[in-house]
Design a protein around this motif. Structure first.
Motif, short mmCIF file in Angstrom:
data_model
loop_
_atom_site.label_atom_id
_atom_site.label_comp_id
_atom_site.label_asym_id
_atom_site.label_seq_id
_atom_site.Cartn_x
_atom_site.Cartn_y
_atom_site.Cartn_z
N GLY A 1 0.81 -1.21 0.00
CA GLY A 1 0.00 0.00 0.00
C GLY A 1 0.84 1.26 0.00
N HIS A 2 2.10 1.17 0.44
CA HIS A 2 2.98 2.34 0.43
C HIS A 2 3.93 2.31 -0.76
N GLY A 3 3.57 1.53 -1.77
CA GLY A 3 4.30 1.62 -3.03
C GLY A 3 5.58 0.79 -3.12
N ALA A 4 5.80 -0.13 -2.17
CA ALA A 4 6.99 -0.97 -2.28
C ALA A 4 6.81 -1.97 -3.42
N PRO A 5 7.87 -2.24 -4.20
CA PRO A 5 7.78 -3.31 -5.21
C PRO A 5 7.57 -4.66 -4.55
N MET A 6 7.20 -5.69 -5.35
CA MET A 6 6.79 -6.97 -4.78
C MET A 6 7.85 -7.61 -3.88
N HIS A 7 9.10 -7.68 -4.37
CA HIS A 7 10.11 -8.37 -3.56
C HIS A 7 10.40 -7.57 -2.28
N THR A 8 10.35 -6.24 -2.38
CA THR A 8 10.56 -5.41 -1.18
C THR A 8 9.42 -5.62 -0.18
N ALA A 9 8.19 -5.73 -0.70
CA ALA A 9 7.04 -5.95 0.19
C ALA A 9 7.17 -7.29 0.92
N CYS A 10 7.67 -8.32 0.23
CA CYS A 10 7.88 -9.61 0.89
C CYS A 10 8.90 -9.47 2.03
N LEU A 11 10.00 -8.78 1.74
CA LEU A 11 11.04 -8.62 2.76
C LEU A 11 10.50 -7.83 3.96
N ILE A 12 9.81 -6.72 3.68
CA ILE A 12 9.29 -5.90 4.78
C ILE A 12 8.21 -6.67 5.54
N GLY A 13 7.44 -7.50 4.82
CA GLY A 13 6.47 -8.36 5.50
C GLY A 13 7.15 -9.31 6.46
N MET A 14 8.24 -9.94 6.02
CA MET A 14 8.96 -10.85 6.92
C MET A 14 9.55 -10.10 8.11
N ILE A 15 10.08 -8.90 7.85
CA ILE A 15 10.64 -8.10 8.95
C ILE A 15 9.53 -7.76 9.95
N GLY A 16 8.34 -7.41 9.43
CA GLY A 16 7.22 -7.13 10.33
C GLY A 16 6.83 -8.36 11.14
N GLY A 17 6.97 -9.55 10.52
CA GLY A 17 6.58 -10.78 11.22
C GLY A 17 7.57 -11.23 12.27
N ILE A 18 8.88 -11.08 11.99
CA ILE A 18 9.87 -11.63 12.91
C ILE A 18 10.60 -10.56 13.72
N GLY A 19 10.41 -9.27 13.35
CA GLY A 19 11.18 -8.20 13.99
C GLY A 19 11.04 -8.14 15.49
N GLY A 20 9.82 -8.32 15.99
CA GLY A 20 9.62 -8.25 17.43
C GLY A 20 10.39 -9.33 18.16
N GLY A 21 10.38 -10.55 17.61
CA GLY A 21 11.12 -11.65 18.25
C GLY A 21 12.62 -11.41 18.24
N VAL A 22 13.11 -10.81 17.14
CA VAL A 22 14.54 -10.51 17.08
C VAL A 22 14.91 -9.47 18.14
N LEU A 23 14.12 -8.41 18.26
CA LEU A 23 14.38 -7.40 19.29
C LEU A 23 14.35 -8.02 20.68
N ARG A 24 13.33 -8.88 20.94
CA ARG A 24 13.24 -9.55 22.25
C ARG A 24 14.55 -10.29 22.56
N ASP A 25 15.04 -11.05 21.57
CA ASP A 25 16.23 -11.85 21.82
C ASP A 25 17.47 -10.99 22.00
N VAL A 26 17.58 -9.90 21.20
CA VAL A 26 18.74 -9.02 21.35
C VAL A 26 18.73 -8.37 22.73
N LEU A 27 17.56 -7.90 23.18
CA LEU A 27 17.49 -7.25 24.49
C LEU A 27 17.79 -8.24 25.61
N LEU A 28 17.47 -9.51 25.41
CA LEU A 28 17.77 -10.53 26.43
C LEU A 28 19.12 -11.18 26.19
N ARG A 29 19.89 -10.62 25.27
CA ARG A 29 21.27 -11.05 25.04
C ARG A 29 21.34 -12.48 24.53
N GLU A 30 20.38 -12.84 23.66
CA GLU A 30 20.42 -14.15 23.02
C GLU A 30 20.69 -13.96 21.53
#
Lengths: 202, 202, 202
Positions: B110-139
């Motif tokens: 919806g913000h004009g990202a091309p298809m492959h970029t939208a897939c990447l940003i979708g994955m980042i949206g899906g896993i980003g919170g878990g990555v932040l959680r692990d980095v903050l807990l030093r894992e």
């Protein structure tokens, strides 16, 4: 202007706290300066990124860069003396937390954030640098573990947003908010206030 | 609306998973709430920052804040019971991964990202919170180490972008994409699918 | 064009260095590819976020994605051979540092950043990927600890901003800046230049 001057003092003090942590982690001169600058400017950069302020103010205003970098350099050479001033460092850090939080809350409100969002972004501006410092030094962020720290920032951010809602003058309200944060933080240190930890019954 | 409701369920569930990890790392009450909220909202904030959506939707929509914070609070007091529901937590986490990934992919398109970029940003949206959680807990982030996790998000993101390309209605396509992600993830857990690790011959 | 080609070589090389670190940390195939891509593209993404370029160029240009992902895949299978080429990897990494830093400085200047801000954003673009790699692998970032690394990026960024100030042609100036960074970095490796560490007298 008083608020600008106070903000620069906050930058210097928080930069020194980051540099001190870097010296203890045995980083080299460059690492100490970078960590001091990241700690001093990281919260403001996070705030600017969240508000899409570009390029981030903290990277544009050269006074921030000179003060935080110079403060880190001073700590590199004088760190045994700085470490001895433990209470003064903690007090100065509380002042920095108050100033950073209220300044970020004001900025968020000025960029059209709703009240609860402005409080959150204010807190991120206040504690973000310390979180980055701890992540780069491979520590679980201090603010998540010990004593009332980030929680102390909340009442000050609320004072600022309420003041803006009531159209009170921003300068005095910011000072009052920062003073409140500083007071809560110092009380938490003095009285050893800690948030509870969940029982180990698992 | 169904999608909004499902997204809130995802926020609550992922927030609980972050809070559970924080309780295990012995963080205090405040740290548990913050880590729950960061885990639940971090992916969406990363997505919004990458798309220059300001201020980030996740910090503006108070329902996200209330649900993730409330869910973390509940875990703080009820964690022995939550920990016993291990399979339910894993299943709910898979649902959250599916919903977050497809919602972020839709937002990126919806913000004009091309298809492959939208897939990447979708994955980042899906896993980003878990990555932040692990980095903050030093894992080292869980998603980089064990079982098919982020990879499970890819087919769902592709379904959504293909659906948008074919001008199919966004709602059903998103649900199908989320269901696919959830299915792959549950199969990976059930059949112990792991990506290979490089040989130790060095 | 020569600069574009060189930048792709930089992406491939830095991606390989990230993948090699991931193989050593025993990440699985997916983790190795992600870490290679994060290391190769992370600095550029950080630069684009700071400049509010959305969506980030590094996620839009598919050549970056293919080259960094492919390079990481190659390392996954060939890592014993790559690890043996230690000197070549270090040299290639120096080339990447030079190219990334000057390209990011040029981008920052093109988006209206003042000179000192452009230098800082250039350095962030040059070292950001490596910092992300180390944080994800739970290391204190290499650039803060050993040998002249980020400091080597500074003179090149300054050459580029001075060249822009004097209205010199961007292509040759960028190449000269990148070559200077590469030279300083290789000299630092060869002569074991390290920044000093603060005395242990505390």
């Amino acid at each position: 202007m008083l608020l600008t001057l106070l903000a620069l003092v906050g930058v210097g003090v928080i930069g020194a706290s980051g540099a001190l942590a870097a010296v203890r982690a045995r980083l080299d001169l460059f690492g100490v300066v970078v960590l001091g600058m990241v700690t001093a400017l990281g919260g403001g950069i996070a705030r600017d990124v969240l508000l899409a302020i570009s390029p981030p103010t903290s990277l544009v205003d050269w006074r921030n860069l000179v003060v935080s970098g110079g403060s880190a350099l001073a700590v590199f050479w004088l760190h045994p003396h700085v470490a001895r001033l433990r209470k003064a460092v903690l007090l100065a850090d509380a002042v920095g937390l108050g100033l950073f939080t209220t300044a970020s809350t004001v900025t968020a409100l000025g960029h059209g954030a709703p009240m609860h969002t402005a409080c959150l972004i204010g807190m991120i501006g206040g504690i973000g640098g310390g979180v980055l410092r701890d992540v780069l030094l491979r520590e679980i962020p201090f603010v998540l573990r010990k004593e009332i720290y980030a929680l102390a920032a909340l009442p000050g951010a609320m004072v600022v947003t309420l003041g803006a809602r009531l159209a009170l003058p921003a300068g005095p309200v910011s000072l009052a908010g920062a003073a409140l944060i500083c007071l809560v933080r110092v009380l938490a240190l003095w009285r050893h206030w800690n948030a509870p930890i969940a029982g180990a019954d698992r």
